[in-house]
Write an enzyme that holds these catalytic residues in place. Sequence first.
Site, PDB file in Angstrom:
ATOM      1  N   TYR A 116      65.466  27.192  70.011  1.00 53.30           N
ATOM      2  CA  TYR A 116      66.732  27.195  70.909  1.00 53.30           C
ATOM      3  C   TYR A 116      67.940  26.852  69.684  1.00 53.30           C
ATOM      4  O   TYR A 116      68.940  27.363  70.068  1.00 53.30           O
ATOM      5  CB  TYR A 116      66.877  26.197  71.651  1.00 53.30           C
ATOM      6  CG  TYR A 116      66.305  26.713  73.148  1.00 53.30           C
ATOM      7  CD1 TYR A 116      65.168  27.261  73.574  1.00 53.30           C
ATOM      8  CD2 TYR A 116      67.307  26.632  74.164  1.00 53.30           C
ATOM      9  CE1 TYR A 116      64.770  27.916  74.761  1.00 53.30           C
ATOM     10  CE2 TYR A 116      66.988  27.433  75.430  1.00 53.30           C
ATOM     11  CZ  TYR A 116      65.725  27.906  75.667  1.00 53.30           C
ATOM     12  OH  TYR A 116      65.701  28.464  76.803  1.00 53.30           O
ATOM     13  N   TYR A 161      48.270  16.555  74.349  1.00 60.26           N
ATOM     14  CA  TYR A 161      49.435  15.906  73.967  1.00 60.26           C
ATOM     15  C   TYR A 161      49.931  16.166  72.727  1.00 60.26           C
ATOM     16  O   TYR A 161      51.084  16.802  72.557  1.00 60.26           O
ATOM     17  CB  TYR A 161      49.231  14.272  73.966  1.00 60.26           C
ATOM     18  CG  TYR A 161      50.469  13.424  73.689  1.00 60.26           C
ATOM     19  CD1 TYR A 161      51.179  13.404  74.651  1.00 60.26           C
ATOM     20  CD2 TYR A 161      50.346  12.595  72.327  1.00 60.26           C
ATOM     21  CE1 TYR A 161      52.514  12.644  74.286  1.00 60.26           C
ATOM     22  CE2 TYR A 161      51.645  11.883  72.315  1.00 60.26           C
ATOM     23  CZ  TYR A 161      52.476  11.863  73.141  1.00 60.26           C
ATOM     24  OH  TYR A 161      53.693  11.059  72.888  1.00 60.26           O
ATOM     25  N   ALA A 207      62.083  13.685  72.211  1.00 60.20           N
ATOM     26  CA  ALA A 207      61.105  12.692  71.645  1.00 60.20           C
ATOM     27  C   ALA A 207      59.690  13.291  71.122  1.00 60.20           C
ATOM     28  O   ALA A 207      59.026  13.462  72.053  1.00 60.20           O
ATOM     29  CB  ALA A 207      60.918  11.843  72.699  1.00 60.20           C
ATOM     30  N   LEU A 227      66.380  21.870  86.417  1.00 64.10           N
ATOM     31  CA  LEU A 227      67.027  20.840  86.428  1.00 64.10           C
ATOM     32  C   LEU A 227      68.647  21.167  86.811  1.00 64.10           C
ATOM     33  O   LEU A 227      69.207  22.049  85.884  1.00 64.10           O
ATOM     34  CB  LEU A 227      67.104  20.177  84.915  1.00 64.10           C
ATOM     35  CG  LEU A 227      65.717  19.866  84.475  1.00 64.10           C
ATOM     36  CD1 LEU A 227      65.853  19.293  83.014  1.00 64.10           C
ATOM     37  CD2 LEU A 227      65.446  18.791  85.339  1.00 64.10           C
ATOM     38  N   GLY A 283      60.770   5.243  81.956  1.00 68.83           N
ATOM     39  CA  GLY A 283      59.634   4.999  81.259  1.00 68.83           C
ATOM     40  C   GLY A 283      60.135   3.759  80.314  1.00 68.83           C
ATOM     41  O   GLY A 283      61.174   3.246  80.234  1.00 68.83           O
ATOM     42  N   LYS A 337      53.167  18.485  72.158  1.00 68.96           N
ATOM     43  CA  LYS A 337      54.570  18.014  71.389  1.00 68.96           C
ATOM     44  C   LYS A 337      54.680  19.179  70.050  1.00 68.96           C
ATOM     45  O   LYS A 337      56.026  19.244  69.711  1.00 68.96           O
ATOM     46  CB  LYS A 337      54.401  16.653  70.922  1.00 68.96           C
ATOM     47  CG  LYS A 337      54.242  15.549  72.030  1.00 68.96           C
ATOM     48  CD  LYS A 337      55.699  15.521  72.592  1.00 68.96           C
ATOM     49  CE  LYS A 337      55.823  14.203  73.306  1.00 68.96           C
ATOM     50  NZ  LYS A 337      56.939  14.027  74.046  1.00 68.96           N
TER      51      LYS A 337
END
Length: 322
Positions: free
Chosen positions: A172, A158, A127, A74, A23, A162
């Site tokens: 976490y 959005y 981010a 992941l 990006g 976020k």
Amino acid sequence: MKKAGKHPRSAQAPVSVITGAAGFLGSHLTDLLLKRGHRVIGIDNLVTGSVDNISHLAGNRSFRFIEQDVTEFLFIDSPVDYVWHFASPASPVDYLELPIQTLKVGSLGTHKALGLAKAKGARFLLASTSEVYGDPLVHPQPEEYWGNVNIVGPRGCYDEAKRFAEAITLAYHREHGVATRIVRIFNTYGPRMRLHDGRVVPAFVSQALKNKPITVFGKGLQTRSFCYVSDLIEGIYRLMLGDYSLPVNIGNPREMTMLEFAEAIIRATGSRSRIVHRPLPQDDPRQRKPDITKAQQLLQWKPVVPLRKGLSQTIAYFQTRI
Ligand code: UDP
């Protein structure tokens, strides 16, 4: 918590995983980290990112690219020191078209990226965005402001993704002791923005370069504050290396109306374009300007690239794309 300023495995080259590496911001961050001696593993599903942004890294042995949706598990087989979670559609036009993917990458994707950081004992940076402040009733916006978001409006997918991402990042940190950082990114511009992503910088610059009408939404009295991409990435790098885990605004406090911005673009391009007005999108924030006191004090950071210089580099980039 890991010591400020020290890479966790200081003997070897630090390894960074960047989600959204293809990006606009992810690719500039990749370049900076490679310059500073990191090995970088970039992940991107190329929904809004583009391989053009990282094609100059082909053959670079310190860079590896994985084409993957970060909402899926992941799997990285090497040690990881830093996880930088940048994947998300980020322009209002994109997230209006991709509301579910936007919600998923902010929630499930952030969860996976945090899980990776936890499993690897890596430091994590989210981010986040000035959009968490919604249409702000406090001006300029300090980090302590809780925001004014329309949950069910067109930008809610959005903004709420976020906001959730910030909450799970701190969970976490508190529950699992992951060293986490949260940057709230204000409007940023520079080379590698997508020509047709609908954001004001590519829209105005491409219109001006083609001598087409500049589409100012509403009366154009709404304000934004634009930060050049190299300033932003430097601030984010410093934040990751510091030891502060609550959100930090990074942006340029130079505020202007969209009418002023349109005029600045016309001047900078020497365009013959005239300004036309189009309807203001629903819930378009009326004002936005970061309070960067925290970044200045904690990171000794402030933006240094003046608008004129940043615009000229951005315009030069768009000239090659039109
Ligand atoms: N805008 C505009 N004309 C355009 C595109 C955007 O006047 O062709 C305005 C938009 O209404 C907003 C500002 O420019 O007030 C910044 O929009 P952008 O989409 O870049 O991002 P935002 O800051 O709203 O997330």
